[in-house]
Design a protein around this motif. Structure first.
Motif, PDB file in Angstrom:
ATOM      1  N   UNK A   3       0.827  -1.199   0.000  1.00  0.00           N
ATOM      2  CA  UNK A   3       0.000   0.000   0.000  1.00  0.00           C
ATOM      3  C   UNK A   3       0.866   1.256   0.000  1.00  0.00           C
ATOM      4  N   UNK A   4       2.031   1.207   0.655  1.00  0.00           N
ATOM      5  CA  UNK A   4       2.897   2.380   0.694  1.00  0.00           C
ATOM      6  C   UNK A   4       3.423   2.725  -0.693  1.00  0.00           C
ATOM      7  N   UNK A   5       3.530   1.737  -1.580  1.00  0.00           N
ATOM      8  CA  UNK A   5       3.972   2.019  -2.944  1.00  0.00           C
ATOM      9  C   UNK A   5       2.936   2.873  -3.660  1.00  0.00           C
ATOM     10  N   UNK A   6       1.639   2.551  -3.465  1.00  0.00           N
ATOM     11  CA  UNK A   6       0.584   3.351  -4.076  1.00  0.00           C
ATOM     12  C   UNK A   6       0.610   4.765  -3.523  1.00  0.00           C
ATOM     13  N   UNK A   7       0.891   4.881  -2.252  1.00  0.00           N
ATOM     14  CA  UNK A   7       0.984   6.197  -1.633  1.00  0.00           C
ATOM     15  C   UNK A   7       2.160   6.959  -2.221  1.00  0.00           C
ATOM     16  N   UNK A   8       3.236   6.273  -2.578  1.00  0.00           N
ATOM     17  CA  UNK A   8       4.399   6.981  -3.100  1.00  0.00           C
ATOM     18  C   UNK A   8       4.100   7.680  -4.422  1.00  0.00           C
ATOM     19  N   UNK A   9       3.344   7.062  -5.304  1.00  0.00           N
ATOM     20  CA  UNK A   9       2.973   7.723  -6.558  1.00  0.00           C
ATOM     21  C   UNK A   9       2.020   8.872  -6.240  1.00  0.00           C
ATOM     22  N   UNK A  10       1.047   8.628  -5.392  1.00  0.00           N
ATOM     23  CA  UNK A  10       0.103   9.675  -5.006  1.00  0.00           C
ATOM     24  C   UNK A  10       0.841  10.840  -4.352  1.00  0.00           C
ATOM     25  N   UNK A  11       1.781  10.530  -3.481  1.00  0.00           N
ATOM     26  CA  UNK A  11       2.557  11.580  -2.815  1.00  0.00           C
ATOM     27  C   UNK A  11       3.376  12.380  -3.822  1.00  0.00           C
ATOM     28  N   UNK A  12       3.959  11.690  -4.770  1.00  0.00           N
ATOM     29  CA  UNK A  12       4.751  12.355  -5.805  1.00  0.00           C
ATOM     30  C   UNK A  12       3.876  13.324  -6.608  1.00  0.00           C
ATOM     31  N   UNK A  13       2.691  12.889  -6.958  1.00  0.00           N
ATOM     32  CA  UNK A  13       1.773  13.724  -7.733  1.00  0.00           C
ATOM     33  C   UNK A  13       1.306  14.912  -6.898  1.00  0.00           C
ATOM     34  N   UNK A  14       0.965  14.657  -5.629  1.00  0.00           N
ATOM     35  CA  UNK A  14       0.526  15.755  -4.749  1.00  0.00           C
ATOM     36  C   UNK A  14       1.623  16.804  -4.569  1.00  0.00           C
ATOM     37  N   UNK A  15       2.856  16.351  -4.380  1.00  0.00           N
ATOM     38  CA  UNK A  15       3.978  17.283  -4.201  1.00  0.00           C
ATOM     39  C   UNK A  15       4.194  18.115  -5.464  1.00  0.00           C
ATOM     40  N   UNK A  16       4.123  17.469  -6.601  1.00  0.00           N
ATOM     41  CA  UNK A  16       4.287  18.163  -7.874  1.00  0.00           C
ATOM     42  C   UNK A  16       3.182  19.206  -8.062  1.00  0.00           C
ATOM     43  N   UNK A  17       1.959  18.814  -7.742  1.00  0.00           N
ATOM     44  CA  UNK A  17       0.827  19.732  -7.869  1.00  0.00           C
ATOM     45  C   UNK A  17       0.981  20.918  -6.920  1.00  0.00           C
ATOM     46  N   UNK A  18       1.388  20.641  -5.707  1.00  0.00           N
ATOM     47  CA  UNK A  18       1.568  21.718  -4.728  1.00  0.00           C
ATOM     48  C   UNK A  18       2.656  22.689  -5.182  1.00  0.00           C
ATOM     49  N   UNK A  19       3.735  22.160  -5.693  1.00  0.00           N
ATOM     50  CA  UNK A  19       4.846  23.000  -6.149  1.00  0.00           C
ATOM     51  C   UNK A  19       4.440  23.908  -7.304  1.00  0.00           C
ATOM     52  N   UNK A  20       3.481  23.459  -8.101  1.00  0.00           N
ATOM     53  CA  UNK A  20       3.049  24.237  -9.266  1.00  0.00           C
ATOM     54  C   UNK A  20       1.669  24.885  -9.072  1.00  0.00           C
ATOM     55  N   UNK A  21       1.201  24.836  -7.829  1.00  0.00           N
ATOM     56  CA  UNK A  21      -0.091  25.444  -7.482  1.00  0.00           C
ATOM     57  C   UNK A  21      -1.235  24.933  -8.361  1.00  0.00           C
ATOM     58  N   UNK A  22      -1.293  23.617  -8.495  1.00  0.00           N
ATOM     59  CA  UNK A  22      -2.343  22.961  -9.276  1.00  0.00           C
ATOM     60  C   UNK A  22      -3.265  22.239  -8.302  1.00  0.00           C
ATOM     61  N   UNK A  23      -4.567  22.390  -8.501  1.00  0.00           N
ATOM     62  CA  UNK A  23      -5.537  21.711  -7.649  1.00  0.00           C
ATOM     63  C   UNK A  23      -6.221  20.585  -8.422  1.00  0.00           C
ATOM     64  N   UNK A  24      -7.023  19.816  -7.707  1.00  0.00           N
ATOM     65  CA  UNK A  24      -7.757  18.709  -8.325  1.00  0.00           C
ATOM     66  C   UNK A  24      -9.145  19.138  -8.777  1.00  0.00           C
TER      67      UNK A  24
END
Length: 87
Positions: A3-24
Motif C-alpha cells: 500500500x505504501x507504494x501506491x501512496x508513493x505515486x500519489x505523494x509524488x503527484x501531490x507534491x508536484x501539484x503543490x509546487x506548481x499550485x495545481x488543484x484537483x
C-alpha cells in the motif's frame, strides 16, 4: 507492491501539484467531458490523483508521456493494493 507504494505515486503527484499550485478541481472542459461521457452511457470517475494528473498535463507541467506513465504506475499500485486488502 504494498500500500505504501501506491501512496508513493500519489505523494509524488501531490507534491508536484503543490509546487506548481495545481488543484484537483475540474474546470469547465473537464465537467463537459464528464457530461458527454455520461450521456454516451459510460461512467468515468477520476479520483483526486487522476484529476491532479489531468490538471498538471493541462498546465504543461507534465508531458503526455509523463502523465500516462504516472497514471499507469498509480493504477497498477492501486490495483495491487486492493488485491492485498481483499486477500
Amino acid at each position: 507492491m504494498t500500500k505504501t507504494a501506491a501512496v508513493s505515486v500519489a505523494s509524488q503527484v501531490r507534491k508536484l501539484a503543490k509546487a506548481h499550485k495545481v488543484t484537483a478541481e475540474r474546470d469547465g472542459i473537464s465537467r463537459m467531458a464528464v457530461t458527454i461521457t455520461r450521456l454516451a452511457g459510460d461512467l468515468v470517475e477520476l479520483d483526486g490523483i487522476e484529476q491532479l494528473l489531468v490538471n498538471l498535463k493541462k498546465k504543461g507541467v507534465l508531458s503526455k508521456t509523463e502523465t500516462l506513465a504516472l497514471q499507469g504506475r498509480y493504477l497498477q499500485e492501486k490495483r495491487r493494493s486492493k488485491k492485498k486488502l481483499s486477500a
